[in-house]
Design an enzyme around this catalytic site. Structure first.
Site, short mmCIF file in Angstrom:
data_model
loop_
_atom_site.label_atom_id
_atom_site.label_comp_id
_atom_site.label_asym_id
_atom_site.label_seq_id
_atom_site.Cartn_x
_atom_site.Cartn_y
_atom_site.Cartn_z
N ASP A 7 5.90 -29.52 -38.78
CA ASP A 7 6.40 -30.51 -39.74
C ASP A 7 6.79 -31.74 -38.92
O ASP A 7 7.86 -31.78 -38.32
CB ASP A 7 7.62 -29.93 -40.47
CG ASP A 7 8.15 -30.89 -41.53
OD1 ASP A 7 7.36 -31.67 -42.09
OD2 ASP A 7 9.37 -30.85 -41.79
N GLU A 68 1.53 -30.97 -41.36
CA GLU A 68 1.73 -31.61 -42.65
C GLU A 68 1.05 -32.96 -42.66
O GLU A 68 1.17 -33.75 -41.72
CB GLU A 68 3.22 -31.79 -42.96
CG GLU A 68 3.43 -32.34 -44.37
CD GLU A 68 4.89 -32.38 -44.79
OE1 GLU A 68 5.53 -31.32 -44.82
OE2 GLU A 68 5.37 -33.48 -45.09
N ASP A 141 15.23 -27.89 -41.44
CA ASP A 141 14.02 -28.69 -41.25
C ASP A 141 12.83 -27.80 -40.91
O ASP A 141 11.70 -28.03 -41.33
CB ASP A 141 14.13 -29.69 -40.09
CG ASP A 141 15.39 -30.52 -40.12
OD1 ASP A 141 16.45 -29.96 -40.40
OD2 ASP A 141 15.28 -31.72 -39.87
#
Lengths: 196, 196
Positions: A7, A68, A141
């Site tokens: 991410d 992502e 996160d």
């Protein structure tokens, strides 16, 4: 198969590793964050993130890296750094000959919750449930990186090429719909549906 | 001092090398393009650009790498790839301990033409004149990389820290004004003046 989910972020880049088990079950391996000092210059921050990702690649030797997909419309202030970290994650993988897959945020939400519009907390809860974790993945996160890895494991192979759609679970059908929607969006140059 | 200028792009990334000579004169060393196959996957394209930039670093061993600053507002369709190539140029430099400088397009225009609003062709002509080239640098994309390198050589050191502004040439004053304007812009989160 082992998937490293990334991410991307310059200050905090979430990383999560998941293995596939027979019957498309997903098993938790590791989760964490690779970061850089916001006070350092951008080149040294990118180097710190690259070195951190190399360490994760060395430690877990993934078969694929799932990143992502970053859209220019998101969070204007930080989007350039996020895009650059995504690019560096792809470069680190490509240097080792590890294939890279990209998934949009709405594909990830659809895969793990069944809805492309799910909230962050709902994604975290579903990731914990899918991976059989007693508590929510920490740091929060990094839960997104695990969700990305699960999404890649569960990608409906062949579904978009006219495969047996009736064999898909509701979550997988939602995934396929979100992916198709994102692809249509990107053809128009404005993937608004993928904003999730 | 030797400067490698990088005008980032995924399909065509301009590279230009310039040396400083006594009296702030700039001497042409080399110019070219590093590219990637638009039909390849993004990870392999980034790898191709990274390998190409490594080759340029090996060949010319610059003291500094000057990269064009990319803004999220520009050319939406390609901005993510451009940002990623800029990030990879910075990473390649940082891995070798070579400092990185970033300059906005309007700083570059102001440095070589005296106007932050100069056209592309005017920049090419001035780059050829400054470097004493008999013809315009080819390919045209790469002229911007030379302009970036010249801009870095001519940066008005100390001017923004209260240096002797009366010693600056008009071009250098325009450069300083463009840089200050870009900085004010970035503090507002919308560097519109830097769009040049």
């Amino acid at each position: 198969m082992r998937v490293l989910g990334v991410d991307p972020g310059l200050t905090r880049c979430g990383v999560g590793v998941v293995d596939s088990r027979p019957g498309r079950r997903a098993a938790f391996v590791d989760v964490g964050v690779v970061g850089s000092d916001p006070g350092a210059s951008i080149d040294l921050r990118l180097l710190a993130v690259a070195d951190g990702l190399e360490t994760w690649m060395d430690r877990h030797v993934p078969d694929v890296v799932a990143v992502e997909r970053v859209f220019a419309q998101h969070n204007r202030g930080t989007v350039m750094g996020t895009a650059q970290v995504a690019g560096i994650a792809m470069l680190v993988a490509a240097r080792r000959g590890v294939p890279v897959a990209m998934h949009t945020p709405s594909e990830v939400k659809a895969a793990v919750t069944g809805s492309g519009r799910a909230g962050k907390e709902q994604v975290q809860h579903m990731v914990a449930r899918i991976l059989g974790l007693d508590e929510l993945p920490r740091p929060a996160d990094a839960a997104d990186a695990l969700a990305l890895a699960v999404t890649h494991l569960w990608r409906p192979a062949g579904a978009l090429q006219g495969g047996d759609r009736h064999e898909l679970t509701p979550a997988q059908r939602a995934w396929a719909a979100a992916e198709q929607s994102a692809r249509r969006g990107s053809h128009r140059g404005a993937p608004t549906r993928a904003r999730g």
